[in-house]
Design a protein around this motif. Structure first.
Motif, mmCIF file in Angstrom:
data_model
loop_
_atom_site.group_PDB
_atom_site.id
_atom_site.type_symbol
_atom_site.label_atom_id
_atom_site.label_comp_id
_atom_site.label_asym_id
_atom_site.label_seq_id
_atom_site.Cartn_x
_atom_site.Cartn_y
_atom_site.Cartn_z
ATOM 1 N N GLN A 173 52.207 46.334 42.644
ATOM 2 C CA GLN A 173 51.514 45.062 42.849
ATOM 3 C C GLN A 173 52.253 44.217 43.883
ATOM 4 O O GLN A 173 51.634 43.623 44.768
ATOM 5 C CB GLN A 173 51.391 44.303 41.529
ATOM 6 C CG GLN A 173 50.388 44.944 40.581
ATOM 7 C CD GLN A 173 50.406 44.287 39.232
ATOM 8 O OE1 GLN A 173 49.864 43.189 39.103
ATOM 9 N NE2 GLN A 173 51.019 44.927 38.250
ATOM 10 N N HIS A 214 44.500 44.539 42.054
ATOM 11 C CA HIS A 214 44.017 43.899 40.823
ATOM 12 C C HIS A 214 44.323 44.811 39.643
ATOM 13 O O HIS A 214 44.204 46.031 39.744
ATOM 14 C CB HIS A 214 42.506 43.650 40.871
ATOM 15 C CG HIS A 214 42.095 42.658 41.890
ATOM 16 N ND1 HIS A 214 42.232 41.301 41.708
ATOM 17 C CD2 HIS A 214 41.558 42.828 43.120
ATOM 18 C CE1 HIS A 214 41.795 40.675 42.789
ATOM 19 N NE2 HIS A 214 41.389 41.582 43.665
ATOM 20 N N TRP A 216 43.320 44.639 35.512
ATOM 21 C CA TRP A 216 42.615 43.926 34.443
ATOM 22 C C TRP A 216 42.601 44.774 33.184
ATOM 23 O O TRP A 216 42.246 45.953 33.221
ATOM 24 C CB TRP A 216 41.169 43.636 34.857
ATOM 25 C CG TRP A 216 41.085 42.709 36.014
ATOM 26 C CD1 TRP A 216 41.016 43.050 37.346
ATOM 27 C CD2 TRP A 216 41.095 41.284 35.972
ATOM 28 N NE1 TRP A 216 40.977 41.925 38.112
ATOM 29 C CE2 TRP A 216 41.028 40.823 37.300
ATOM 30 C CE3 TRP A 216 41.152 40.355 34.942
ATOM 31 C CZ2 TRP A 216 41.013 39.472 37.617
ATOM 32 C CZ3 TRP A 216 41.129 39.005 35.258
ATOM 33 C CH2 TRP A 216 41.063 38.585 36.580
ATOM 34 N N SER A 265 41.415 48.681 37.604
ATOM 35 C CA SER A 265 42.309 48.295 38.680
ATOM 36 C C SER A 265 41.629 48.493 40.028
ATOM 37 O O SER A 265 40.708 49.293 40.160
ATOM 38 C CB SER A 265 43.583 49.153 38.640
ATOM 39 O OG SER A 265 44.304 48.914 37.447
#
Length: 95
Positions: free
Chosen positions: A35, A42, A44, A54
């Protein structure tokens, strides 16, 4: 290239607790590093499941393949990958 990735994790119940804790901690370190590098754009959680959705921004499908295979929990995952393209009606131009 952007990819939507769903990861469903199923760690065996008989895995030693110390090994499980080590794998989960190592997975978190790897996810945070990706990241920070801007590769894992992303991440989640799917409510009520040991799963995530993702978005990855990588140079090629091969690069994504290598990243996914390098994840410590990969042996315990079912992964679904969908390539993404920009929608002409989207307001935001960035990932």
């Amino acid at each position: 290239m952007l990819f939507h990735v769903r990861m469903d994790v199923a760690i065996p119940h008989d895995l030693e607790p110390d090994e499980r804790a080590r794998l989960v901690a190592t997975e978190k370190e790897r996810a945070l590093a990706l990241q920070r590098a801007g590769t894992w754009v992303h991440l989640w959680r799917i409510v009520g499941q040991y799963s995530n959705i993702s978005v990855f921004d990588v140079g090629s499908p091969d690069e994504l393949h290598e990243i996914l295979w390098s994840l410590p929990l990969f042996p315990f995952m079912t992964v679904q990958v969908t390539p993404l393209a920009r929608h002409p009606s989207a307001l935001v131009a960035g990932p």
